[in-house]
Design an enzyme around this catalytic site. Structure first.
Site: not given
Ligand code: NAI
Length: 325
Positions: A154, A167, A171
């Site tokens: 991130s 976080y 990361k």
């Molecule tokens: P999101 O919330 O849409 O998707 C994340 C998914 O991970 C969710 O479906 C959730 O149920 C699942 N999850 C959470 N805890 C879990 C666990 N213990 N075991 C299995 N699944 C689990 O979020 P998004 O934005 O798609 O994020 C995906 C990744 O990208 C994350 O690691 C986030 O930190 C990272 N990220 C996202 C950014 C953004 O701008 N959206 C920026 C930088 C990093």
């Protein structure tokens, strides 16, 4: 014309693939022929609760489109969960080639107020969760002599974001993890890279805007530059880079990439040429550092060490350039 990137015969695990970025990666890899384990615990955007729905719906969508996918509902945050996720790839498809560690959620707060619960939950899901999935994944890839890891970093860690100390720390840890997996995996056909995505996803909806009380942040978030990109801060703008990085054609390893609003770029970690103290075994004093601080910080000449040992080479180069040796 670039050759089409296909994943026929490849098996991929994508953690947290029930929503957002992971979902899009899963759909696209399956569309390109990969067999996919769609892992998702199915909790809320703040990581509360669990349900089979999220993973089931994405796996169904892939199968309805003619692709191959199984759903898995284990949490990445436990060693047993990580092992079960990898086992579901082996049970369903007999092997594993690609592991995208993507699952996660946010628990933002001011640095001085973060509780153990906020810190532990975030370290568990992002950092320890990546270990728990990647370790068994690595073992099976090592046996097969092929593997592609993509860890999800991130900009909050690499560049900084207020109210996200937990976080950013997790990361940032993934960067070190990816580097070491890349170094150790190089003997076994395993690559590892870190992607810093940017997307207006469900996770972004969890962002508390309290950090806007910090004037520098309020200014950047309302700046014309930020507004100009706003309609491209979308999930699908991240997927092409993720897909390329886990493809057979991509030889890149030990690298960090950022995807932001349709701009794709490698992020480099460099050290300035610096100031080399005169030869001899007497260490300099703090006043020497103060006197040479400009040179210490001047990055016009810089080095990009790829291992701890490379830094010794950089030191020797700087010493020669500065006439110290
Ligand atoms: P999101 O919330 O849409 O998707 C994340 C998914 O991970 C969710 O479906 C959730 O149920 C699942 N999850 C959470 N805890 C879990 C666990 N213990 N075991 C299995 N699944 C689990 O979020 P998004 O934005 O798609 O994020 C995906 C990744 O990208 C994350 O690691 C986030 O930190 C990272 N990220 C996202 C950014 C953004 O701008 N959206 C920026 C930088 C990093």
């Amino acid at each position: 014309m670039t050759e089409a990137l296909r994943f026929d015969g490849r098996v991929a695990i994508i953690t947290g693939a029930g929503n957002g970025l992971g979902k899009d990666y899963a759909l696209e890899l399956a569309r390109r022929g990969a067999r996919v384990v769609v892992n998702d615990l199915g909790g809320s955007g703040a990581g509360v609760g669990a349900s089979t729905n999220a993973a089931d719906l994405v796996a169904e969508e892939i199968r309805d489109a003619g692709g191959k996918a199984v759903a898995n509902y284990d949490s990445v945050s436990t060693r047993e969960g990580g092992a079960a996720i990898v086992q579901s790839a082996l049970d369903a498809f007999g092997k594993l080639d690609i592991c995208i560690n993507n699952a996660g959620f946010l628990r933002n707060g001011r640095f001085e107020d973060l509780t153990d619960q906020q810190i532990d939950a975030i370290i568990d899901v992002h950092l320890k969760g990546a270990f728990y999935v990647a370790q068994p994944a690595y073992r099976t890839m090592r046996q097969n002599g092929y593997g592609r890891f993509l860890f999800t970093g991130s900009a909050s860690a690499m560049f900084g974001h207020a109210w996200q100390a937990n976080y950013a720390a997790a990361k940032g840890g993934l960067m070190g993890l990816s580097h070491v997996v890349a170094i150790e995996g190089s003997a076994y056909g395993i690559t590892s890279n870190l992607l810093m995505p940017t997307a207006q996803s469900r996770l972004a909806d969890e962002m508390d805007t309290g950090f806007m009380e910090i004037p520098a942040f309020a200014q950047s978030v309302t700046s014309a530059d930020y507004a100009a990109s706003a309609d491209r801060i979308e999930v699908p703008f991240n997927t092409p880079l993720a897909v390329y990085l886990v493809s057979e054609q991509c030889a890149s390893t030990h690298d960090i990439y950022t995807a932001n609003s349709g701009r794709y770029a490698k992020v480099r970690i460099c050290a300035a040429d610096g100031w080399v103290a005169p030869m001899g075994s007497t260490p300099p004093v703090a006043e020497d550092i103060a006197a040479h601080f400009g040179r210490i910080c001047d990055s016009d000449i810089h080095h990009e060490p790829l291992t701890v040992y490379d830094e010794f080479t950089a030191v020797a180069k700087a010493a020669r350039r500065q006439g110290v040796i």
